[in-house]
Design a protein around this motif. Structure first.
Motif, mmCIF file in Angstrom:
data_model
loop_
_atom_site.group_PDB
_atom_site.id
_atom_site.type_symbol
_atom_site.label_atom_id
_atom_site.label_comp_id
_atom_site.label_asym_id
_atom_site.label_seq_id
_atom_site.Cartn_x
_atom_site.Cartn_y
_atom_site.Cartn_z
ATOM 1 N N GLY A 1 102.183 -48.423 27.957
ATOM 2 C CA GLY A 1 102.655 -47.873 29.226
ATOM 3 C C GLY A 1 102.999 -48.916 30.271
ATOM 4 O O GLY A 1 103.289 -48.572 31.423
ATOM 5 N N LEU A 2 102.979 -50.182 29.900
ATOM 6 C CA LEU A 2 103.380 -51.232 30.845
ATOM 7 C C LEU A 2 104.857 -51.073 31.198
ATOM 8 O O LEU A 2 105.692 -50.897 30.313
ATOM 9 N N ASP A 3 105.179 -51.139 32.478
ATOM 10 C CA ASP A 3 106.565 -51.043 32.929
ATOM 11 C C ASP A 3 107.081 -52.445 33.241
ATOM 12 O O ASP A 3 106.882 -52.969 34.341
ATOM 13 N N LEU A 4 107.716 -53.042 32.272
ATOM 14 C CA LEU A 4 108.284 -54.388 32.429
ATOM 15 C C LEU A 4 109.798 -54.305 32.623
ATOM 16 O O LEU A 4 110.519 -55.273 32.373
ATOM 17 N N SER A 5 110.278 -53.152 33.075
ATOM 18 C CA SER A 5 111.715 -52.918 33.181
ATOM 19 C C SER A 5 112.418 -53.923 34.082
ATOM 20 O O SER A 5 113.507 -54.401 33.750
ATOM 21 N N VAL A 6 111.811 -54.256 35.213
ATOM 22 C CA VAL A 6 112.472 -55.148 36.168
ATOM 23 C C VAL A 6 112.544 -56.585 35.652
ATOM 24 O O VAL A 6 113.637 -57.161 35.574
ATOM 25 N N PRO A 7 111.408 -57.228 35.310
ATOM 26 C CA PRO A 7 111.530 -58.618 34.837
ATOM 27 C C PRO A 7 112.339 -58.756 33.559
ATOM 28 O O PRO A 7 113.152 -59.678 33.439
ATOM 29 N N VAL A 8 112.152 -57.842 32.602
ATOM 30 C CA VAL A 8 112.898 -57.938 31.347
ATOM 31 C C VAL A 8 114.383 -57.697 31.590
ATOM 32 O O VAL A 8 115.249 -58.427 31.077
ATOM 33 N N GLY A 9 114.719 -56.680 32.389
ATOM 34 C CA GLY A 9 116.117 -56.380 32.675
ATOM 35 C C GLY A 9 116.828 -57.527 33.367
ATOM 36 O O GLY A 9 117.982 -57.852 33.052
ATOM 37 N N LEU A 10 116.143 -58.176 34.323
ATOM 38 C CA LEU A 10 116.741 -59.316 35.025
ATOM 39 C C LEU A 10 116.934 -60.503 34.096
ATOM 40 O O LEU A 10 117.986 -61.154 34.094
#
Length: 487
Positions: free
Chosen positions: A457-466
């Motif tokens: 459930g970790l939300d790494l959307s921002v760092p990974v997406g960037l």
């Protein structure tokens, strides 16, 4: 007609013969995406501070801050740490802003350098216009709920119609601000920033004695659940600065020689200073109010603890803040249709985007409570805002902020930004792949990406997406960009 004379005609195509563009606070701004000549440039970088600080004094920031403790279960110190760490991302719209004075036109045109003449139309049609309508709705719905709550307390008979009425009135005023445009925003927002800060300072002063400053979660989070909440909180907080890829539009009138550091600093600090304070207040408020807030709305708790004379003033501040933020969004979105080739003037375009946003607002008012509506929309919009912001910043850095307005308006095959049949493959691939990576690590209450779910459930959307969008664009476009600027 020679090729040399064709580009100026293209760049000024939206200007009617005999029309002189005027940037004055008391006159509707007729200029859209047309280039701003050096003789028409004016202003100082520090003026941008108040342009961006007025939208930051927002009840939406209170709502997001409250959700960190009330919904995600973070302790106050943990939530405040997330607020501070995520605020660093405000530097990204600051970097985007410097492209405005460099090119002398709207960011929706500047991004032709990234996506190509035709490819840019796809990106801007979706993100620069349609998604802008969603952002309008997110802010209008916050104002609608709290304005509707005050109307109900004053005896308004229809609790469903009350927020809808507020939404319609606020959206109409917002569109009027967008119609008058840049000069009015620049002149009025300093007074608005100061006035809003005074109002919210009074609100915080009156509510502070009833806040539970020693709040602790009854069941403190530990291990993976704690990290999941922290990463989701970061994604929520990051959604605001990542959405301001329109910052170039507000800076484009500045003289070409304006220092980039001043533009970046004024834009970033203008967003940070009030937003961090107001969000921090929301964090403590979320630890104070009970679970019933999820049903009644955070605006109920705010109004409940204010004296009778301050409640209307607070609601007025919320509405003015909403108008200031959405006024900028509507203003910049009004140029998007022009940039993709739709034969429409900027003012009718502003009216159209305002109507779209108002319609979205009414749907949200009828379908959702404020906290759930805001959190879900902000997270899902990261799929678009993360890669587009990342690629825009990457292009500015690779290009060393060298943009030639005439080249940006050269739409002929063979032009600098024609690329492959009018499509900038590097930019389009980077945005699509970056958006996919963002979605795969997203974690929301209704859907989670498979890779994020696999991590508990970790939300790494921002760092990974960037990282994916920026890295891929640098890899695919680096050589081409260097060749274009002669480096």
């Amino acid at each position: 007609m020679s090729e040399a004379s064709a580009v100026p005609l293209l760049r000024d195509a939206a200007q009617e013969p005999g029309t002189e563009f005027v940037d004055a606070a008391n006159t509707p701004e007729t200029r859209g995406i047309e280039l701003i000549d050096d003789a028409q440039r004016h202003g100082r970088a520090r003026d941008l501070f108040f342009v961006w600080s007025a939208p930051g004094v927002s009840v939406l920031n209170i709502t997001v801050g409250a959700s960190l403790t009330l919904v995600l279960g973070l302790e106050i110190w943990q939530a405040l740490l997330v607020v501070l760490v995520s605020s660093v991302l405000a530097i990204l719209p600051g970097i985007v802003a410097i492209s405005g004075p460099a090119a002398g036109t709207s960011g929706s045109v500047i991004q032709r350098a990234i996506y190509g003449i035709h490819g840019n139309k796809i990106v801007i049609a979706f993100y620069g216009w349609f998604i802008s309508g969603v952002f309008l709705a997110l802010n209008w719905v916050a104002a609608s709920f709290i304005g509707g709550e005050l109307l109900k307390r004053w005896g308004f008979p229809d609790p469903v119609l009350a927020p809808i009425l507020v939404a319609v009135v606020v959206s109409a005023i917002t569109v009027l601000v967008a119609v008058y445009g840049h000069a009015l925003i620049l002149k009025a927002y300093m007074a608005i920033s100061i006035g809003l800060f005074v109002i919210f300072a009074l609100v915080i002063g009156f509510i502070a004695p009833v806040l539970d400053w020693g709040f602790a979660q009854p069941a403190p989070l530990e291990g993976m659940p704690l990290w999941a909440s922290i990463t989701i909180a970061f994604a929520l907080m990051a959604s605001s600065p990542l959405s301001f890829s329109n910052s170039a539009d507000m800076a484009r009138y500045l003289p070409r020689e304006t220092k980039a550091s001043g533009i970046i600093g004024a834009t970033a600090l203008g967003q940070l200073f009030p937003a961090v304070l107001i969000t921090a207040f929301g964090v403590v408020l979320g630890g104070t109010v009970g679970p019933e807030t999820l049903e009644n709305g955070i605006e109920y708790s705010l109004l409940e603890n204010l004296p009778a004379w301050l409640a209307p003033l607070f609601v007025l501040g919320v509405l003015v803040n909403c108008i200031s933020l959405n006024g900028m969004t509507t203003y910049t979105a009004s140029m998007a249709l022009q940039s993709i080739g739709v034969p429409i003037r900027r003012i009718p375009s502003a009216i159209l985007i305002g109507a779209l946003g108002c319609a979205f607002t009414i749907v949200l008012v009828l379908a959702s409570d404020l906290i759930s509506a805001v959190n879900l929309m902000l997270q899902f919009l990261l799929i678009i805002s993360v890669p587009t912001m990342g690629v825009y910043v990457a292009d500015i850095v690779l290009r060393r902020n060298r943009y030639d307005g005439d080249d940006l308006f050269d739409e002929r095959p063979g032009g600098m930004f024609w690329y492959l049949g009018g499509f900038g493959v590097a930019g389009l691939v980077s945005v699509v792949v970056g958006g996919f990576a963002t979605a795969m690590f997203l974690s929301t209450t209704v859907w989670s990406g498979p890779w994020g779910a696999a991590l508990g459930g970790l939300d790494l959307s921002v760092p990974v997406g960037l990282i994916v969008s920026v890295g891929l664009y640098a890899l695919l476009a680096g050589r081409k960009v260097r060749a274009q600027i002669g480096a």
